[in-house]
Design an enzyme around this catalytic site. Structure first.
Site, PDB file in Angstrom:
ATOM      1  N   GLU A 107     -53.907  58.512 -29.850  1.00  0.00           N
ATOM      2  CA  GLU A 107     -53.443  58.687 -28.471  1.00  0.00           C
ATOM      3  C   GLU A 107     -52.009  59.214 -28.550  1.00  0.00           C
ATOM      4  O   GLU A 107     -51.178  58.673 -29.275  1.00  0.00           O
ATOM      5  CB  GLU A 107     -53.490  57.338 -27.736  1.00  0.00           C
ATOM      6  CG  GLU A 107     -53.094  57.400 -26.291  1.00  0.00           C
ATOM      7  CD  GLU A 107     -54.242  57.808 -25.329  1.00  0.00           C
ATOM      8  OE1 GLU A 107     -55.357  58.114 -25.802  1.00  0.00           O
ATOM      9  OE2 GLU A 107     -53.991  57.829 -24.118  1.00  0.00           O
ATOM     10  N   PHE A 153     -55.189  55.555 -34.332  1.00  0.00           N
ATOM     11  CA  PHE A 153     -55.869  54.249 -34.347  1.00  0.00           C
ATOM     12  C   PHE A 153     -57.220  54.258 -35.036  1.00  0.00           C
ATOM     13  O   PHE A 153     -57.839  53.211 -35.193  1.00  0.00           O
ATOM     14  CB  PHE A 153     -55.980  53.671 -32.935  1.00  0.00           C
ATOM     15  CG  PHE A 153     -56.635  54.589 -31.935  1.00  0.00           C
ATOM     16  CD1 PHE A 153     -58.003  54.766 -31.934  1.00  0.00           C
ATOM     17  CD2 PHE A 153     -55.867  55.255 -31.000  1.00  0.00           C
ATOM     18  CE1 PHE A 153     -58.603  55.599 -31.015  1.00  0.00           C
ATOM     19  CE2 PHE A 153     -56.463  56.100 -30.066  1.00  0.00           C
ATOM     20  CZ  PHE A 153     -57.838  56.273 -30.086  1.00  0.00           C
ATOM     21  N   LYS A 163     -52.818  49.751 -25.453  1.00  0.00           N
ATOM     22  CA  LYS A 163     -53.515  50.870 -24.823  1.00  0.00           C
ATOM     23  C   LYS A 163     -52.424  51.811 -24.318  1.00  0.00           C
ATOM     24  O   LYS A 163     -51.780  51.564 -23.303  1.00  0.00           O
ATOM     25  CB  LYS A 163     -54.393  50.404 -23.661  1.00  0.00           C
ATOM     26  CG  LYS A 163     -55.189  51.551 -23.046  1.00  0.00           C
ATOM     27  CD  LYS A 163     -56.080  51.090 -21.918  1.00  0.00           C
ATOM     28  CE  LYS A 163     -57.057  52.155 -21.466  1.00  0.00           C
ATOM     29  NZ  LYS A 163     -56.509  53.469 -21.244  1.00  0.00           N
ATOM     30  N   LYS A 208     -61.325  47.624 -22.897  1.00  0.00           N
ATOM     31  CA  LYS A 208     -59.955  47.815 -22.428  1.00  0.00           C
ATOM     32  C   LYS A 208     -59.615  46.791 -21.368  1.00  0.00           C
ATOM     33  O   LYS A 208     -60.477  46.387 -20.589  1.00  0.00           O
ATOM     34  CB  LYS A 208     -59.785  49.236 -21.888  1.00  0.00           C
ATOM     35  CG  LYS A 208     -60.763  49.585 -20.784  1.00  0.00           C
ATOM     36  CD  LYS A 208     -60.699  51.054 -20.399  1.00  0.00           C
ATOM     37  CE  LYS A 208     -61.750  51.349 -19.343  1.00  0.00           C
ATOM     38  NZ  LYS A 208     -61.917  52.750 -19.019  1.00  0.00           N
ATOM     39  N   ARG A 230     -69.850  55.297 -24.505  1.00  0.00           N
ATOM     40  CA  ARG A 230     -69.047  54.255 -23.881  1.00  0.00           C
ATOM     41  C   ARG A 230     -69.590  52.948 -24.426  1.00  0.00           C
ATOM     42  O   ARG A 230     -70.466  52.340 -23.831  1.00  0.00           O
ATOM     43  CB  ARG A 230     -69.186  54.331 -22.363  1.00  0.00           C
ATOM     44  CG  ARG A 230     -67.962  53.881 -21.628  1.00  0.00           C
ATOM     45  CD  ARG A 230     -67.998  54.232 -20.172  1.00  0.00           C
ATOM     46  NE  ARG A 230     -67.326  55.475 -19.840  1.00  0.00           N
ATOM     47  CZ  ARG A 230     -66.016  55.698 -19.966  1.00  0.00           C
ATOM     48  NH1 ARG A 230     -65.225  54.743 -20.404  1.00  0.00           N
ATOM     49  NH2 ARG A 230     -65.494  56.854 -19.636  1.00  0.00           N
ATOM     50  N   ARG A 236     -60.201  65.091 -25.680  1.00  0.00           N
ATOM     51  CA  ARG A 236     -61.509  64.431 -25.544  1.00  0.00           C
ATOM     52  C   ARG A 236     -62.525  65.321 -24.876  1.00  0.00           C
ATOM     53  O   ARG A 236     -63.711  65.059 -24.935  1.00  0.00           O
ATOM     54  CB  ARG A 236     -61.365  63.099 -24.830  1.00  0.00           C
ATOM     55  CG  ARG A 236     -61.072  63.218 -23.368  1.00  0.00           C
ATOM     56  CD  ARG A 236     -60.368  62.005 -22.887  1.00  0.00           C
ATOM     57  NE  ARG A 236     -61.258  61.064 -22.246  1.00  0.00           N
ATOM     58  CZ  ARG A 236     -60.869  59.859 -21.888  1.00  0.00           C
ATOM     59  NH1 ARG A 236     -59.639  59.451 -22.159  1.00  0.00           N
ATOM     60  NH2 ARG A 236     -61.686  59.049 -21.302  1.00  0.00           N
ATOM     61  N   GLU A 246     -54.982  46.138 -29.762  1.00  0.00           N
ATOM     62  CA  GLU A 246     -54.021  47.239 -29.913  1.00  0.00           C
ATOM     63  C   GLU A 246     -53.414  47.549 -28.562  1.00  0.00           C
ATOM     64  O   GLU A 246     -54.012  47.267 -27.527  1.00  0.00           O
ATOM     65  CB  GLU A 246     -54.731  48.506 -30.406  1.00  0.00           C
ATOM     66  CG  GLU A 246     -55.241  48.409 -31.808  1.00  0.00           C
ATOM     67  CD  GLU A 246     -55.965  49.678 -32.246  1.00  0.00           C
ATOM     68  OE1 GLU A 246     -55.668  50.754 -31.694  1.00  0.00           O
ATOM     69  OE2 GLU A 246     -56.820  49.581 -33.118  1.00  0.00           O
TER      70      GLU A 246
HETATM   71  P1  AMP Z   1     -59.969  55.006 -20.139  1.00  0.00           P
HETATM   72  O1  AMP Z   1     -59.416  56.403 -20.153  1.00  0.00           O
HETATM   73  O2  AMP Z   1     -59.384  54.135 -19.071  1.00  0.00           O
HETATM   74  O3  AMP Z   1     -61.482  54.971 -20.220  1.00  0.00           O
HETATM   75  O4  AMP Z   1     -59.494  54.278 -21.488  1.00  0.00           O
HETATM   76  C1  AMP Z   1     -59.869  54.695 -22.742  1.00  0.00           C
HETATM   77  C2  AMP Z   1     -58.802  55.593 -23.317  1.00  0.00           C
HETATM   78  O5  AMP Z   1     -57.646  54.860 -23.707  1.00  0.00           O
HETATM   79  C3  AMP Z   1     -59.204  56.244 -24.613  1.00  0.00           C
HETATM   80  O6  AMP Z   1     -60.032  57.364 -24.378  1.00  0.00           O
HETATM   81  C4  AMP Z   1     -57.873  56.641 -25.215  1.00  0.00           C
HETATM   82  O7  AMP Z   1     -57.506  57.929 -24.746  1.00  0.00           O
HETATM   83  C5  AMP Z   1     -56.900  55.637 -24.629  1.00  0.00           C
HETATM   84  N1  AMP Z   1     -56.264  54.745 -25.642  1.00  0.00           N
HETATM   85  C6  AMP Z   1     -54.970  54.382 -25.600  1.00  0.00           C
HETATM   86  N2  AMP Z   1     -54.668  53.578 -26.608  1.00  0.00           N
HETATM   87  C7  AMP Z   1     -55.788  53.414 -27.357  1.00  0.00           C
HETATM   88  C8  AMP Z   1     -56.107  52.676 -28.542  1.00  0.00           C
HETATM   89  N3  AMP Z   1     -55.188  51.935 -29.166  1.00  0.00           N
HETATM   90  N4  AMP Z   1     -57.381  52.747 -28.994  1.00  0.00           N
HETATM   91  C9  AMP Z   1     -58.316  53.480 -28.349  1.00  0.00           C
HETATM   92  N5  AMP Z   1     -58.075  54.200 -27.232  1.00  0.00           N
HETATM   93  C10 AMP Z   1     -56.827  54.170 -26.724  1.00  0.00           C
END
Ligand code: AMP
Length: 570
Positions: A302, A343, A252, A425, A419, A272, A250
């Site tokens: 998101e 999502f 991000k 990601k 986590r 969150r 998907e």
């Molecule tokens: P990070 O903040 O770098 O840990 O990345 C995770 C975050 O990406 C999640 O908490 C979401 O807020 C965001 N995110 C963006 N797109 C998506 C997606 N398609 N699925 C899940 N999380 C997403």
């Protein structure tokens, strides 16, 4: 229970930095809490309600000073002087109560119940005469308090308990007190905490000592739940290796997480960090009402901002101001429109979906949504086992101004708050880290009146350790390339000041920022032992809880990765 007893436990906890010792102290104490006093579970975290509840104590230093002055019959100016000298307003209360107690007889016995009652009342006042009413409630507590009780009362009031207890410390204490430290149950206790977000509720079931009983605590629509978090993938191969093939990919999106609840026609939105942001996003409420089928559900999404004219997606910093905005909401929602990208789904029409495989949940999301681009859509997703498909999808995501891509295992359950390794990601290499601002320095010249340098800290066992100072990446004027401004940061920090010496201030650890930096070095100048070189504030993260900032281990890991890269590339 007497508040004195709890205060002694706080004190004991503050006297050790060893996690195991803290767990030991806490687990013994948990066994002694009488049934009718389980609100103590909130007090242990410096709260009076569950973490997601909006009713917060939030007493300013100024108000605490007034109450201390009234309760001890000390002139307000003297209290302030004393505070400037010690830098700790709790200690000031302790000392002044001590000298007062030598001259007058102790009055009432303070119980934890009375403390919780008065603190709860503090959150109820509104309008005229609020300040006086608050001062008199606090004074009532302080006049009955012993010096040690006064110390912790004031620390609770200003939200700075300093006992180094985290949610995980309490989890291990519960495991030790009621489940014979059986490590097989650790995961189950964590899961129930993540579902419930209410330590009192968890404690009341846990004290019966029957692990099965936790099933009684289910997720509830309308009550916030922690979002599932992702881990990093090194590259596409790495994602395939961990999640198998085929895999879901998907976009991000570069926005902020929003969990959308609907029950009996009522829609509630949470970030969150479990903050209720329903009022801030009236247009999202309408989209959900109109474009999502179903009587009750919890959706995970998101939210991204886009430019009204060009329809190009903007970065997170551009929409972040909408999260905290309490006034002129209509105007700002016109100016900074958002698109909701759904999502996942955690609950649907009476059914808890957490253990249903992701592929089915994703399918259901697409069945119940009427797609309306630039309003509400399901996330862009593909299922594939082909590396080339993933790579071109990744390129398309970056071209669309998004951060990268997510990989999701098709048969994985949804694990709130974890986590987990079934959601990965992938983003372009940047040295990026989430930290908390713990202090700063007042500026001079052009920057006088502003805090102009900021101390950044990571976390370690409930403490915050500095890893650098930053004064760049911050704008002087509003809207300067969407940068965070000195003015904005100063306004956020001023009410959080807990210590001020000369130009230097220390603030409560509340403001989370995403920081970009060049590299990490070992450094004797900071208590963490590390220093970020050339840090720059990339964004304020009002959506992220403190629990999600980098841990000291991550800083060390980033350093080692950087070393191995340098080694590889010469
Ligand atoms: P990070 O903040 O770098 O840990 O990345 C995770 C975050 O990406 C999640 O908490 C979401 O807020 C965001 N995110 C963006 N797109 C998506 C997606 N398609 N699925 C899940 N999380 C997403």
């Amino acid at each position: 229970m007497r508040y004195e007893k709890l205060s002694k436990v706080y004190y004991e906890l503050s006297q050790t930095s060893k996690r195991l010792e803290k767990i030991d102290i806490l687990s013994k104490f948990l066994e002694e809490i009488p049934k009718e006093d389980s609100d103590i579970m909130y007090l242990l975290e410096g709260r009076i309600y569950p973490s997601y509840d909006e009713r917060k104590i939030g007493i300013s230093n100024q108000l605490a000073i007034k109450a201390i002055s009234k309760a001890t019959g000390t002139d307000g100016k003297k209290v302030v002087l004393h505070w400037k000298k010690t830098g700790d307003i709790g200690e000031v209360a302790k000392e002044l109560i001590k000298s007062k107690k030598q001259t007058t007889l102790a009055s009432h016995i303070l119980t934890t119940g009375k403390v919780v009652d008065n603190l709860r009342k503090l959150t109820e006042f509104e309008g005229k005469g609020t300040i006086e009413k608050k001062i008199s409630l606090i004074t009532e507590l302080l006049t009955s308090a012993s010096p040690l009780e006064a110390l912790y009362l004031v620390r609770t009031l200003i939200g700075d308990l300093r006992i180094g207890v985290q949610e995980s410390t309490i989890k291990y204490a519960i495991l030790k007190a009621f489940f014979k430290n059986n490590k097989d149950y650790e995961e189950e206790i964590q899961r129930v905490i993540d579902r419930s977000n209410d330590l009192k509720e968890v404690f009341e079931v846990a004290r019966e000592g029957k692990i099965k009983e936790f099933e009684k605590i289910d997720l509830q629509v309308g009550k916030p739940i922690k979002a599932m978090l992702a881990q990093k993938a090194k590259n596409v191969e790495d994602a395939f290796k961990h999640l198998g093939k085929p895999i879901a990919i998907e976009y991000k999106y570069d926005g902020f997480r929003l969990l959308i609840h609907k029950r009996e026609g009522k829609i509630t939105l949470f970030t969150r960090s479990l903050e209720n942001v329903t009022k801030q996003f009236p247009e999202v409420i309408n989209y959900v009402k109109e474009y999502v089928k179903g009587d009750s559900f919890i959706l995970d999404s998101e939210v991204v901002g886009y430019d009204k004219k060009t329809k190009k997606y903007t970065d997170f910093q551009a929409v972040s101001q909408r999260i905290k905005r309490k006034y002129n909401i209509e105007k700002i929602s016109e100016k900074l429109p958002v698109e909701v990208n759904v999502f996942d789904i955690l609950y649907y029409d009476g059914k808890n979906m957490l253990s249903i495989p992701f592929e089915k949940r994703a399918k259901l999301v697409r069945e119940i949504i009427k797609e309306h681009p630039y309003k509400l859509i399901s996330s862009k997703m593909k299922i594939t086992d082909d590396k080339k498909v993933v790579e071109s999808f990744y390129k398309a995501a970056l071209k669309d101004n998004q951060e990268g891509i997510m990989f999701k295992s098709l048969n994985a359950p949804y694990k709130p708050g974890r986590r987990v390794g079934n959601m990965l990601k992938l983003k372009p290499e940047t040295n990026e880290i989430d930290l908390v601002i713990t202090g700063g320095e007042w500026g001079s010249g052009k920057r006088s009146g502003w805090i102009s340098s900021f101390n950044l800290s990571c976390k370690k066992d409930g403490k915050y350790l500095e890893v650098g100072k930053v004064g760049t990446g911050i704008g002087e004027k509003i809207n300067e390339e969407n940068k965070v401004t000195f003015d904005e940061l100063t306004k956020l920090m001023t009410p959080l000041i807990i210590e001020e010496k000369g130009k230097n201030v220390k603030v409560k650890s509340k403001i989370v920022v995403t920081v970009h930096y060049q590299d990490i070095q070992k450094s004797p100048n900071y208590e963490s032992g590390w220093a970020l070189r050339f840090p720059r504030i990339a964004a304020l993260r009002p959506d992220k809880p403190i629990s999600e900032i980098a841990d000291l281990n991550e800083v060390e890991k980033d350093f080692l990765e950087q070393k191995s890269k340098n080694y590889k590339y010469g």
